[in-house]
Design a protein around this motif. Structure first.
Motif, PDB file in Angstrom:
ATOM      1  N   ALA A 196       2.962  -3.092 -16.740  1.00 15.10           N
ATOM      2  CA  ALA A 196       3.913  -2.698 -15.715  1.00 15.10           C
ATOM      3  C   ALA A 196       3.246  -1.170 -15.083  1.00 15.10           C
ATOM      4  O   ALA A 196       3.293  -0.891 -14.189  1.00 15.10           O
ATOM      5  CB  ALA A 196       4.965  -2.108 -16.500  1.00 15.10           C
ATOM      6  N   ASP A 197       2.386  -0.610 -15.897  1.00 13.02           N
ATOM      7  CA  ASP A 197       1.755   0.853 -15.678  1.00 13.02           C
ATOM      8  C   ASP A 197       0.564   0.462 -14.689  1.00 13.02           C
ATOM      9  O   ASP A 197      -0.036   1.331 -14.100  1.00 13.02           O
ATOM     10  CB  ASP A 197       1.367   1.332 -16.792  1.00 13.02           C
ATOM     11  N   MET A 198       0.130  -0.821 -14.463  1.00  7.02           N
ATOM     12  CA  MET A 198      -1.106  -0.907 -13.429  1.00  7.02           C
ATOM     13  C   MET A 198      -0.528  -1.731 -12.394  1.00  7.02           C
ATOM     14  O   MET A 198      -1.337  -1.827 -11.420  1.00  7.02           O
ATOM     15  CB  MET A 198      -1.881  -2.057 -14.418  1.00  7.02           C
ATOM     16  N   ARG A 199       0.753  -1.964 -12.044  1.00 13.28           N
ATOM     17  CA  ARG A 199       1.029  -2.782 -10.870  1.00 13.28           C
ATOM     18  C   ARG A 199       1.057  -2.005  -9.765  1.00 13.28           C
ATOM     19  O   ARG A 199       0.539  -2.582  -8.923  1.00 13.28           O
ATOM     20  CB  ARG A 199       2.586  -3.349 -11.106  1.00 13.28           C
ATOM     21  N   LEU A 200       1.333  -0.666  -9.815  1.00 17.32           N
ATOM     22  CA  LEU A 200       1.029   0.121  -8.276  1.00 17.32           C
ATOM     23  C   LEU A 200      -0.140   0.194  -8.201  1.00 17.32           C
ATOM     24  O   LEU A 200      -0.574   0.090  -6.985  1.00 17.32           O
ATOM     25  CB  LEU A 200       1.726   1.464  -8.736  1.00 17.32           C
ATOM     26  N   ILE A 201      -1.053   0.349  -9.066  1.00 20.53           N
ATOM     27  CA  ILE A 201      -2.720   0.667  -8.818  1.00 20.53           C
ATOM     28  C   ILE A 201      -3.298  -0.950  -8.458  1.00 20.53           C
ATOM     29  O   ILE A 201      -3.705  -0.870  -7.513  1.00 20.53           O
ATOM     30  CB  ILE A 201      -3.207   0.798 -10.212  1.00 20.53           C
ATOM     31  N   GLY A 202      -2.524  -2.130  -8.745  1.00 21.23           N
ATOM     32  CA  GLY A 202      -3.067  -3.210  -8.423  1.00 21.23           C
ATOM     33  C   GLY A 202      -2.570  -3.550  -6.896  1.00 21.23           C
ATOM     34  O   GLY A 202      -3.447  -4.097  -6.138  1.00 21.23           O
ATOM     35  N   ALA A 203      -1.332  -2.937  -6.634  1.00 21.77           N
ATOM     36  CA  ALA A 203      -0.761  -3.372  -5.473  1.00 21.77           C
ATOM     37  C   ALA A 203      -1.704  -2.545  -4.257  1.00 21.77           C
ATOM     38  O   ALA A 203      -1.650  -2.907  -3.255  1.00 21.77           O
ATOM     39  CB  ALA A 203       0.645  -2.915  -5.380  1.00 21.77           C
ATOM     40  N   ARG A 204      -2.108  -1.491  -4.670  1.00 27.58           N
ATOM     41  CA  ARG A 204      -2.577  -0.429  -3.777  1.00 27.58           C
ATOM     42  C   ARG A 204      -4.174  -0.696  -3.577  1.00 27.58           C
ATOM     43  O   ARG A 204      -4.950  -0.165  -2.842  1.00 27.58           O
ATOM     44  CB  ARG A 204      -2.472   1.049  -3.986  1.00 27.58           C
ATOM     45  N   VAL A 218       1.005  -1.256   0.025  1.00 30.66           N
ATOM     46  CA  VAL A 218      -0.273   0.088  -0.173  1.00 30.66           C
ATOM     47  C   VAL A 218       0.854   1.282  -0.182  1.00 30.66           C
ATOM     48  O   VAL A 218       0.548   2.364  -0.636  1.00 30.66           O
ATOM     49  CB  VAL A 218      -0.968  -0.031   1.247  1.00 30.66           C
ATOM     50  N   LYS A 219       2.018   1.262   0.639  1.00 30.99           N
ATOM     51  CA  LYS A 219       2.843   2.208   0.575  1.00 30.99           C
ATOM     52  C   LYS A 219       3.318   2.840  -0.653  1.00 30.99           C
ATOM     53  O   LYS A 219       3.748   3.846  -1.023  1.00 30.99           O
ATOM     54  CB  LYS A 219       4.210   1.721   1.468  1.00 30.99           C
ATOM     55  N   GLY A 220       3.357   1.727  -1.844  1.00 29.08           N
ATOM     56  CA  GLY A 220       3.582   2.023  -3.078  1.00 29.08           C
ATOM     57  C   GLY A 220       5.038   2.152  -3.363  1.00 29.08           C
ATOM     58  O   GLY A 220       5.458   2.846  -4.448  1.00 29.08           O
ATOM     59  N   GLU A 221       6.163   1.679  -2.660  1.00 30.36           N
ATOM     60  CA  GLU A 221       7.429   1.751  -2.766  1.00 30.36           C
ATOM     61  C   GLU A 221       8.020   0.426  -3.027  1.00 30.36           C
ATOM     62  O   GLU A 221       7.657  -0.575  -2.349  1.00 30.36           O
ATOM     63  CB  GLU A 221       8.192   2.583  -1.729  1.00 30.36           C
ATOM     64  N   ALA A 222       9.058   0.345  -3.849  1.00 31.58           N
ATOM     65  CA  ALA A 222       9.868  -0.790  -4.012  1.00 31.58           C
ATOM     66  C   ALA A 222      10.845  -0.979  -2.724  1.00 31.58           C
ATOM     67  O   ALA A 222      11.141  -0.012  -1.896  1.00 31.58           O
ATOM     68  CB  ALA A 222      10.872  -0.854  -5.343  1.00 31.58           C
ATOM     69  N   PHE A 223      10.845  -2.283  -2.344  1.00 30.87           N
ATOM     70  CA  PHE A 223      11.832  -2.711  -1.144  1.00 30.87           C
ATOM     71  C   PHE A 223      12.394  -4.145  -1.362  1.00 30.87           C
ATOM     72  O   PHE A 223      11.744  -5.128  -1.793  1.00 30.87           O
ATOM     73  CB  PHE A 223      10.769  -2.699   0.170  1.00 30.87           C
ATOM     74  N   LEU A 224      13.657  -4.193  -1.101  1.00 34.25           N
ATOM     75  CA  LEU A 224      14.337  -5.282  -1.226  1.00 34.25           C
ATOM     76  C   LEU A 224      14.371  -5.781  -2.675  1.00 34.25           C
ATOM     77  O   LEU A 224      14.564  -6.984  -3.007  1.00 34.25           O
ATOM     78  CB  LEU A 224      13.973  -6.453  -0.301  1.00 34.25           C
ATOM     79  N   GLY A 225      14.511  -4.811  -3.855  1.00 38.28           N
ATOM     80  CA  GLY A 225      14.582  -5.057  -5.132  1.00 38.28           C
ATOM     81  C   GLY A 225      13.160  -5.814  -5.558  1.00 38.28           C
ATOM     82  O   GLY A 225      12.861  -6.167  -6.612  1.00 38.28           O
ATOM     83  N   LEU A 226      11.926  -5.769  -4.800  1.00 40.73           N
ATOM     84  CA  LEU A 226      10.619  -6.010  -5.264  1.00 40.73           C
ATOM     85  C   LEU A 226       9.635  -4.634  -5.249  1.00 40.73           C
ATOM     86  O   LEU A 226       9.658  -4.066  -4.484  1.00 40.73           O
ATOM     87  CB  LEU A 226      10.062  -7.126  -4.088  1.00 40.73           C
ATOM     88  N   ASP A 227       8.779  -4.611  -6.234  1.00 41.45           N
ATOM     89  CA  ASP A 227       8.110  -3.840  -6.412  1.00 41.45           C
ATOM     90  C   ASP A 227       6.792  -3.857  -5.533  1.00 41.45           C
ATOM     91  O   ASP A 227       6.472  -5.002  -5.012  1.00 41.45           O
ATOM     92  CB  ASP A 227       7.639  -3.425  -7.819  1.00 41.45           C
ATOM     93  N   PRO A 228       5.949  -2.758  -5.314  1.00 42.74           N
ATOM     94  CA  PRO A 228       4.893  -3.144  -4.441  1.00 42.74           C
ATOM     95  C   PRO A 228       3.703  -4.402  -4.812  1.00 42.74           C
ATOM     96  O   PRO A 228       3.355  -4.859  -3.807  1.00 42.74           O
ATOM     97  CB  PRO A 228       3.988  -1.653  -4.666  1.00 42.74           C
ATOM     98  N   MET A 229       3.757  -4.635  -6.046  1.00 40.95           N
ATOM     99  CA  MET A 229       2.717  -5.819  -6.331  1.00 40.95           C
ATOM    100  C   MET A 229       3.318  -6.841  -6.053  1.00 40.95           C
ATOM    101  O   MET A 229       2.521  -7.822  -5.587  1.00 40.95           O
ATOM    102  CB  MET A 229       2.835  -5.748  -7.993  1.00 40.95           C
ATOM    103  N   TRP A 230       4.677  -7.463  -5.983  1.00 37.63           N
ATOM    104  CA  TRP A 230       5.123  -8.409  -5.554  1.00 37.63           C
ATOM    105  C   TRP A 230       4.972  -8.425  -3.998  1.00 37.63           C
ATOM    106  O   TRP A 230       4.777  -9.466  -3.295  1.00 37.63           O
ATOM    107  CB  TRP A 230       6.700  -8.570  -5.762  1.00 37.63           C
ATOM    108  N   TRP A 231       5.039  -7.432  -3.188  1.00 37.79           N
ATOM    109  CA  TRP A 231       4.662  -7.147  -1.842  1.00 37.79           C
ATOM    110  C   TRP A 231       3.276  -7.747  -1.620  1.00 37.79           C
ATOM    111  O   TRP A 231       2.951  -8.154  -0.632  1.00 37.79           O
ATOM    112  CB  TRP A 231       4.964  -5.949  -1.142  1.00 37.79           C
ATOM    113  N   GLN A 232       2.437  -7.188  -2.151  1.00 42.38           N
ATOM    114  CA  GLN A 232       0.961  -7.496  -2.246  1.00 42.38           C
ATOM    115  C   GLN A 232       0.742  -9.132  -2.413  1.00 42.38           C
ATOM    116  O   GLN A 232       0.011  -9.741  -1.787  1.00 42.38           O
ATOM    117  CB  GLN A 232       0.371  -6.799  -3.347  1.00 42.38           C
ATOM    118  N   PHE A 233       1.481  -9.670  -3.427  1.00 40.60           N
ATOM    119  CA  PHE A 233       1.360 -11.068  -3.735  1.00 40.60           C
ATOM    120  C   PHE A 233       1.916 -11.731  -2.485  1.00 40.60           C
ATOM    121  O   PHE A 233       1.151 -12.772  -2.239  1.00 40.60           O
ATOM    122  CB  PHE A 233       2.338 -11.438  -5.057  1.00 40.60           C
ATOM    123  N   ILE A 234       3.073 -11.457  -1.918  1.00 42.76           N
ATOM    124  CA  ILE A 234       3.699 -12.151  -0.647  1.00 42.76           C
ATOM    125  C   ILE A 234       2.483 -12.073   0.174  1.00 42.76           C
ATOM    126  O   ILE A 234       2.182 -13.020   1.053  1.00 42.76           O
ATOM    127  CB  ILE A 234       4.863 -11.791  -0.417  1.00 42.76           C
TER     128      ILE A 234
END
Length: 386
Positions: A121-129, A52-68
């Protein structure tokens, strides 16, 4: 947002507590499943927040964190279903059901993985949040709709399974366990409604349609009560057990102190009977153990009874031919003091042991009650209780 740190600390505390229980009871299958559920749902919150923060962390974009985060949520739901299976079914049937439902979980996780990989790619941040912020741009994006529909569908499946399992078990339960099952069933049924709305909301993303606001608000309103009832029902049996254990602890602690006058008299005359001489314990550590109260209580009861058996020939000698014994606890207390004084003075008395302060009925509690009655008839002593 202020509630998030509180929830995180509560989840961490619950996980630590559950892990301590697993260490003490490693063979308890149900405890392992419920601990795994708590672990998954405790780890889910940081991942979702990072997404939800919308920032990459540990090399993973927000959508991967949503997946995890969703993987942990769904795995926790699977553990919940297995917990109910191993609680309400025999071990063989529960194991079969756990394997069958594991296949469903793996299938859903594969769907989530595919949806995450193919998401533009342009929808990943929207999908993550999207789990926190409803963005109109997400409507009509098939990969986003697939991701959330599959995740919510499995949660719906898990809640329906929990509601059906507990609902069936209610018919064969009684007492506090029945009440706990009823509360759990009510919570699961409420969450089923919430999950249905979430599934519809995700499915309608395919068609680029918004779910009516009133229905969305219904899900939001029902989510918290449903979770509250569900967790209350799960924890109620353990809470009732803890309350009962606390009552026993208080009763043993009170009895331990109330036996002090009797124990002090007998221990002064028969110090060699102290069980600590046979099974030594560190008194400094024993004071800080909650279970030490029970050990000291049982030890004191045994030592009091052993002392009464050893002094009983002197009491019988004092009674002489009077077969009535002592009519009241006060009379018995007086006889006991005289007998102890006689033994301390070096008077030898031969004879078999006789019953003293014997209970009218069998059982440990009846024996303790008689000892407490005798101890209450003795005047308080200045010596401190061990």
């Amino acid at each position: 947002m202020t509630l998030i740190p509180i929830v995180a600390w509560l989840e961490a505390a619950a996980l630590v507590w559950m892990l301590s229980l697993v260490v003490r009871r490693p063979r308890d299958v149900r405890l392992r499943w419920i601990t795994a559920m708590v672990a998954c749902w405790s780890g889910n919150l940081p991942c979702i927040l990072q997404a939800v923060k919308g920032e990459a962390f540990l090399g993973l974009d927000p959508m991967w964190w949503q997946f995890i985060g969703q993987v942990l949520v769904l795995t926790g739901a699977y553990c919940m279903v297995c917990f109910f299976a191993f609680t309400l079914l025999d071990e063989r049937r529960a194991a079969v059901r756990a394997k069958r439902q594991a296949l469903v979980l793996v299938t859903v996780l594969i769907v989530l993985l595919v949806a995450t990989v193919i998401m533009p790619a342009d929808m990943r941040l929207i999908g993550a949040r999207l789990s926190s912020y409803q963005d109109p741009a997400a409507r009509g994006v098939a990969s986003i709709a697939l991701f959330y529909t599959a995740a919510n569908a499995f949660m719906l499946y898990a809640e329906v399974t929990a509601a059906v399992s507990t609902g069936r078990a209610v018919r064969h339960a009684a007492g506090w366990f029945r009440r706990a099952l009823l509360i759990t069933t009510a919570g699961s049924a409420t969450l089923v409604v919430v999950c249905v709305i979430f599934v519809l909301n995700g499915a309608l993303l395919f068609a680029n349609i918004n779910l009516p606001t009133a229905i969305q608000l219904t899900a939001v309103v029902l989510l918290l009560p449903g979770c509250g009832l569900f967790f209350l029902g799960i924890t109620l049996p353990a809470a009732v057990t803890r309350v009962a254990a606390a009552r026993i602890w208080l009763r043993h602690r009170r009895a331990y102190r109330d036996l002090a006058p009797l124990w002090t008299l007998l221990h002064a005359e028969f110090p060699e009977d102290a069980l600590t001489n046979r099974v030594p314990t560190d008194p400094r550590l024993d004071r800080f153990r909650l279970t030490g109260v029970h050990r000291r209580f049982y030890r004191r009861v045994i030592e009091c009874r052993d002392g009464l058996v050893r002094i009983s020939p002197y009491v019988a000698h004092l009674r002489g031919d009077d077969q009535r014994g002592a009519e009241t606890p006060a009379e018995l207390a007086q006889q006991l003091r005289r007998a102890l004084h006689a033994r301390a003075a070096g008077i030898d008395v031969e004879g078999p042991a006789v019953p003293i302060a014997s209970p009218a009925t069998d059982g440990f509690d009846a024996d303790v009650s008689e000892l407490l009655t005798l101890a209450s008839a003795l005047p308080p002593v200045g010596a401190s209780a061990r």
